[in-house]
Design an enzyme around this catalytic site. Sequence first.
Site: not given
Ligand code: DX5
Ligand code: ZN
Length: 214
Positions: A6, A31, A33, A35, A64, A66, A135, A142-143, A173, A196
């Site tokens: 990601s 990937h 993301d 948002m 992806h 969101m 999810m 992330g993280g 994910d 991360s």
């Molecule tokens: C969260 C995202 C993920 C995120 C994953 O909303 O959809 O793709 O980047 O990050 P890690 O691997 O750090 O949890």
């Molecule tokens: Zn994602």
Amino acid sequence: MLIAPSILSADFGNLARDVKAICDAGCDLVHVDVMDGHFVPNMTIGPVVAEAVAKAASKPLDVHLMVQNNNFFVDLFAPLKPEYISFHIESEVHANRLAQKIRTLGIKPAVVLNPHTPVEDIEYLLEYLDMVLLMSVNPGFGGQKFIPNVLEKAMRLKELILKRNPDCKIEIDGGVSDKNIEQVKNAGVDIAVAGSYVFKHPQGVKAAIDSLRV
Ligand code: DX5
Ligand code: ZN
């Protein structure tokens, strides 16, 4: 196990460099993301930046969404010809219609389930999908920490997939690392997203990706 890093955890000041690094390191998908600040309390990248990502990437994109208004965002991102566009079932009333539309655009449709959404909700959608994304954190950042009961969900989903559409892939994910990748694999997951863990690995992105190949 296929690996989709990601780019949310990439250095956005050096995005093309980081995208090239994960592709050169042998990732399977990039990937992305997306948002909107409504469905999740964060905003990330739009189609203009995603186009730059697509140009830098030698691997297919895994978009992806969101967002609240899925149909609008599908129209924005479809011209980039990603491999997958996934949308959240929680924000879509007409999921079957949207999945069919994505397929008509020549893109593989996928649906995403938040950690609390039962897999049974999408049983009658499976034959219209190429992938289900589970999810393993609450989306938006992330993280975060991996939510372990997603493993049980993956196993239940696998049973439904075998009954309804054995070709449908399972992606996971959130919070994926070398600490849980074996369990993720054993639960029947085909594609692991990791942000991360990949971009903050002390030995670099290649070592991180290689360590997830179980
Ligand atoms: C969260 C995202 C993920 C995120 C994953 O909303 O959809 O793709 O980047 O990050 P890690 O691997 O750090 O949890
Ligand atoms: Zn994602």
